[in-house]
Scaffold this active site. Structure first.
Site, PDB file in Angstrom:
ATOM      1  N   THR A  49      -0.691 -14.384   7.512  1.00 43.57           N
ATOM      2  CA  THR A  49       0.466 -13.514   7.379  1.00 43.57           C
ATOM      3  C   THR A  49       1.684 -14.311   7.810  1.00 43.57           C
ATOM      4  O   THR A  49       1.621 -15.050   8.790  1.00 43.57           O
ATOM      5  CB  THR A  49       0.290 -12.237   8.220  1.00 43.57           C
ATOM      6  OG1 THR A  49       1.489 -11.493   8.174  1.00 43.57           O
ATOM      7  CG2 THR A  49      -0.064 -12.517   9.665  1.00 43.57           C
ATOM      8  N   GLU A  71      -2.762  -7.656  10.427  1.00 44.13           N
ATOM      9  CA  GLU A  71      -3.356  -7.696  11.769  1.00 44.13           C
ATOM     10  C   GLU A  71      -4.179  -6.453  12.103  1.00 44.13           C
ATOM     11  O   GLU A  71      -4.879  -6.429  13.109  1.00 44.13           O
ATOM     12  CB  GLU A  71      -2.256  -7.840  12.833  1.00 44.13           C
ATOM     13  CG  GLU A  71      -1.627  -9.220  12.905  1.00 44.13           C
ATOM     14  CD  GLU A  71      -0.401  -9.372  12.005  1.00 44.13           C
ATOM     15  OE1 GLU A  71      -0.313  -8.634  11.003  1.00 44.13           O
ATOM     16  OE2 GLU A  71       0.445 -10.216  12.322  1.00 44.13           O
ATOM     17  N   LYS A  98      11.269  -7.399   2.386  1.00 40.12           N
ATOM     18  CA  LYS A  98      10.087  -6.969   1.644  1.00 40.12           C
ATOM     19  C   LYS A  98      10.444  -6.762   0.188  1.00 40.12           C
ATOM     20  O   LYS A  98      11.158  -5.850  -0.159  1.00 40.12           O
ATOM     21  CB  LYS A  98       9.568  -5.658   2.227  1.00 40.12           C
ATOM     22  CG  LYS A  98       8.591  -5.889   3.346  1.00 40.12           C
ATOM     23  CD  LYS A  98       7.248  -5.323   2.965  1.00 40.12           C
ATOM     24  CE  LYS A  98       6.134  -6.041   3.660  1.00 40.12           C
ATOM     25  NZ  LYS A  98       4.971  -5.178   3.865  1.00 40.12           N
ATOM     26  N   TRP A 128       6.254 -10.306   1.598  1.00 40.17           N
ATOM     27  CA  TRP A 128       7.262 -10.813   2.510  1.00 40.17           C
ATOM     28  C   TRP A 128       8.115 -11.919   1.886  1.00 40.17           C
ATOM     29  O   TRP A 128       7.596 -12.803   1.236  1.00 40.17           O
ATOM     30  CB  TRP A 128       6.620 -11.477   3.727  1.00 40.17           C
ATOM     31  CG  TRP A 128       5.904 -10.611   4.697  1.00 40.17           C
ATOM     32  CD1 TRP A 128       4.600 -10.707   5.058  1.00 40.17           C
ATOM     33  CD2 TRP A 128       6.446  -9.546   5.468  1.00 40.17           C
ATOM     34  NE1 TRP A 128       4.313  -9.765   6.004  1.00 40.17           N
ATOM     35  CE2 TRP A 128       5.416  -9.039   6.272  1.00 40.17           C
ATOM     36  CE3 TRP A 128       7.720  -8.965   5.551  1.00 40.17           C
ATOM     37  CZ2 TRP A 128       5.618  -7.972   7.148  1.00 40.17           C
ATOM     38  CZ3 TRP A 128       7.907  -7.903   6.410  1.00 40.17           C
ATOM     39  CH2 TRP A 128       6.868  -7.425   7.191  1.00 40.17           C
TER      40      TRP A 128
HETATM   41  P1  AMP Z   1       1.665  -7.051   5.977  1.00 45.77           P
HETATM   42  O1  AMP Z   1       0.923  -7.616   7.133  1.00 45.77           O
HETATM   43  O2  AMP Z   1       2.203  -8.061   5.049  1.00 45.77           O
HETATM   44  O3  AMP Z   1       0.875  -6.013   5.267  1.00 45.77           O
HETATM   45  O4  AMP Z   1       2.953  -6.303   6.536  1.00 45.77           O
HETATM   46  C1  AMP Z   1       2.889  -5.338   7.533  1.00 45.77           C
HETATM   47  C2  AMP Z   1       4.239  -4.716   7.740  1.00 45.77           C
HETATM   48  O5  AMP Z   1       4.658  -4.024   6.567  1.00 45.77           O
HETATM   49  C3  AMP Z   1       4.291  -3.688   8.832  1.00 45.77           C
HETATM   50  O6  AMP Z   1       4.411  -4.264  10.101  1.00 45.77           O
HETATM   51  C4  AMP Z   1       5.505  -2.874   8.436  1.00 45.77           C
HETATM   52  O7  AMP Z   1       6.704  -3.508   8.845  1.00 45.77           O
HETATM   53  C5  AMP Z   1       5.454  -2.909   6.930  1.00 45.77           C
HETATM   54  N1  AMP Z   1       4.833  -1.675   6.402  1.00 45.77           N
HETATM   55  C6  AMP Z   1       3.562  -1.507   5.988  1.00 45.77           C
HETATM   56  N2  AMP Z   1       3.365  -0.247   5.543  1.00 45.77           N
HETATM   57  C7  AMP Z   1       4.538   0.402   5.686  1.00 45.77           C
HETATM   58  C8  AMP Z   1       4.989   1.741   5.419  1.00 45.77           C
HETATM   59  N3  AMP Z   1       4.193   2.659   4.893  1.00 45.77           N
HETATM   60  N4  AMP Z   1       6.280   2.035   5.709  1.00 45.77           N
HETATM   61  C9  AMP Z   1       7.118   1.116   6.235  1.00 45.77           C
HETATM   62  N5  AMP Z   1       6.754  -0.153   6.504  1.00 45.77           N
HETATM   63  C10 AMP Z   1       5.483  -0.505   6.242  1.00 45.77           C
END
Ligand code: AMP
Length: 547
Positions: free
Chosen positions: A187, A332, A444, A449
């Site tokens: 990540t 994570e 995002k 990312w």
């Molecule tokens: P990733 O590890 O790439 O899946 O990213 C995780 C991050 O995505 C989280 O820490 C949040 O900041 C964001 N995220 C995931 N789901 C949501 C959601 N439903 N609403 C807002 N942010 C989200």
């Protein structure tokens, strides 16, 4: 005398999931839109058997317990076979995100010390571009048969079908402790290099049981599930395990995730449940609306990765009669952290209140604990109003990163084992959580990312640039796109094109900022860091030229 339970020790290893599926749901289908073109059907019995062949092919290549085996691939049956084949013999399946810059892909493969890399035809050119940078990969397996094997400059290449052909179906699986590493997924945070999250067999099995609960993903043997969310992004939210565990059929989209292609799969296979980031749903809804189409079989969609826009929620529910499950999670957290299944109290409220609740990220299933704290680490009230740092702990949550925190050693948990998610949220007295901000400044785009820091670092490499900041600006299709804000050295002039040229070839193309804005001074915070809050405020009404 100590008393310990007198029940069986049945190690929680993921091979048991596909073994269960073979015995109990042998004819439940797994349908794939192949990268080569045609849509093909297989079933859990065949996936199990071919996974055994993958295991033996890997063993013949010298792969042993704990060795890393990588994939750079779409959601397909072959990709699933590789997961179960690699994990079954205790090697670690490392999913690489093909949307990263090729240099980063090579860096990640070297960091993980991947030995074999399975790759879809789509991504062969991407590997060729950085082939000399791979230090540990000894073998490239291309997902195709001999007839489709492309001309390539990669060395030690074999077609997948040739790789497994003739291999025996006889292979011992799961002959190791349940704490053995099982999967690896990097990540990219805000600082430093990408960090590897190393799942164990135990955490993956427990996550499977958790996601299978009715108020979580709630899927059953009667469902046909289309995971649009990629297996390389946080394990397709666990569906690669949950579907075979419960016997749900899987409809896999391969490389095509545009509205028309997804509609075709949903309609042809009468899909009942699907999971994707908001961007994908936006494309589907546009396709449905433009062509006056309906999806009568579709019961429920799970939406996560970034916040669900109200328009998507309402259109699904009000126009198409599809229930929306808003989910939050992270690489994570395996990744499911919360899902917005309403409680009995919320169900008694009027519709508008229910919509407001559904726009929140939801409540944790059993196995996830959450709390919010202030900057000093003090617990904050669960009143649905107070925002604080969102901390989690549980049975499928990261303990420490692969090779230590960020590769630099050390722990990422506090003394009570809480993991700081980097998100800012409030929680109410029924456990409903709402993300209010992102402590991280990553952008995002389409659920993936974009690191603002990377863009900034390259931009300040331009001789005329004094300081640079990248922030996410709302975009109707991609959720957010980067805006690059530039402060030039005194007396200098430059154009948008000058600045963007500086980034060319250094970052993935889709990371390129949609616009460049010039300011006299980039605001700085107390510690000399760029004050992104102030910048976001300055640009809160900004519309991108691409919007
Ligand atoms: P990733 O590890 O790439 O899946 O990213 C995780 C991050 O995505 C989280 O820490 C949040 O900041 C964001 N995220 C995931 N789901 C949501 C959601 N439903 N609403 C807002 N942010 C989200």
């Amino acid at each position: 005398m100590s008393i310990i339970g007198k029940m069986q020790d049945w190690p929680l290893t993921v091979n048991k999931v596909i073994e269960h599926a073979k015995i109990n749901y042998p004819r439940q289908r797994v349908v794939t839109r192949t990268v080569e073109g045609p849509i093909v059907e297989t079933n859990y019995s065949e996936i199990h058997d071919r996974a055994k062949q993958v295991s033996n092919a890997l063993k013949a290549d010298g792969i042993q317990l704990e060795d890393r085996v990588a994939t750079l691939a779409w959601n397909t049956a072959r990709h699933m076979e590789t997961w179960f084949g690699a994990m079954g013999i205790g090697s670690v399946l490392h999913t690489i995100n093909p949307r990263l810059h090729p240099d980063q892909i090579a860096w990640i493969a070297n960091d993980a010390e991947d030995k074999v890399l399975f790759v879809d035809l789509t991504f062969v050119p991407l590997l060729e571009a950085v082939k000399d940078k791979f230090e540990t990969v000894k073998r490239f397996v291309i997902y195709c048969d001999a007839a489709h094997l492309p001309e390539t400059t990669l060395e030690n290449v074999v077609a997948y079908e040739d790789y497994i052909a003739g291999q025996s179906l006889d292979c011992t699986w799961g002959d190791f402790p349940e704490t053995t590493a099982c999967g690896l997924c990097y990540t990219s945070g805000t600082t430093g290099n990408p960090k590897g999250v190393l799942y164990s067999h135990r955490s993956n099995v427990l996550h499977t049981l958790m996601t299978g609960m009715t108020d979580a993903l709630g899927i059953s043997i009667h469902d046909r599930v289309l995971p649009v969310v990629p297996m390389f992004h946080a394990n397709a939210w666990g569906l690669t395990f949950t579907c075979p565990a419960v016997g749900a059929e899987m409809i896999l989209p391969g490389a095509k995730m545009d509205g028309e292609s997804i509609y075709e799969m949903l309609d042809t296979y009468q899909v009942t449940t699907s999971a994707a980031v908001p961007t994908v749903w936006l494309m589907l809804l546009q396709h449905l609306e433009a062509n006056d189409l309906k999806l009568p079989a579709l019961d429920r969609v799970v939406i996560g990765g970034s916040a669900v826009p109200e328009r998507i929620l309402r259109t699904f529910q009000e126009k198409y009669g599809v229930e929306v499950g808003h989910a939050w999670g992270m690489t994570e957290t395996s990744p499911l952290g919360t899902i917005g299944s309403l409680t009995p109290e919320q169900m008694k409220q009027d519709y508008e209140h229910q919509i407001a609740s559904k726009l929140k990220q939801g409540r944790p299933p059993f196995g996830v604990e959450m709390k919010i704290t202030d900057d000093d680490g003090n617990d904050l009230p669960r009143d649905g109003k107070t925002s604080g740092h969102l901390l989690v702990r549980g049975m499928a949550i990261v303990d420490t990163y692969y090779k230590g925190a960020g590769g630099d050693g050390g722990t990422v948990l506090d003394e009570d084992d809480w993991f700081d998610t980097g998100d800012v949220a409030n929680i109410d007295d029924q456990g409903f959580m709402q993300i209010t901000d992102r402590a991280k400044d990553v952008i995002k785009s389409g659920g993936e990312w974009i690191s603002s820091i990377d863009i900034e670092n390259f931009a300040v490499g331009h001789p005329k640039v004094a300081n640079a900041a990248a922030i996410g600006i709302y975009h109707p299709k991609w959720d957010e796109r980067p805006l690059l804000i530039i402060q030039l050295n005194e007396g200098e002039t430059a154009t948008k094109e000058d600045i963007l040229k500086q980034l060319e070839g250094k970052i993935a193309k889709w990371w390129t900022p949609d616009d460049v804005a010039f300011v006299d001074a980039i605001p700085l915070g107390a510690t000399g860091k760029i004050n992104k809050l102030a910048l976001r405020d300055m640009f809160k009404d900004y519309t991108l030229p691409t919007a």
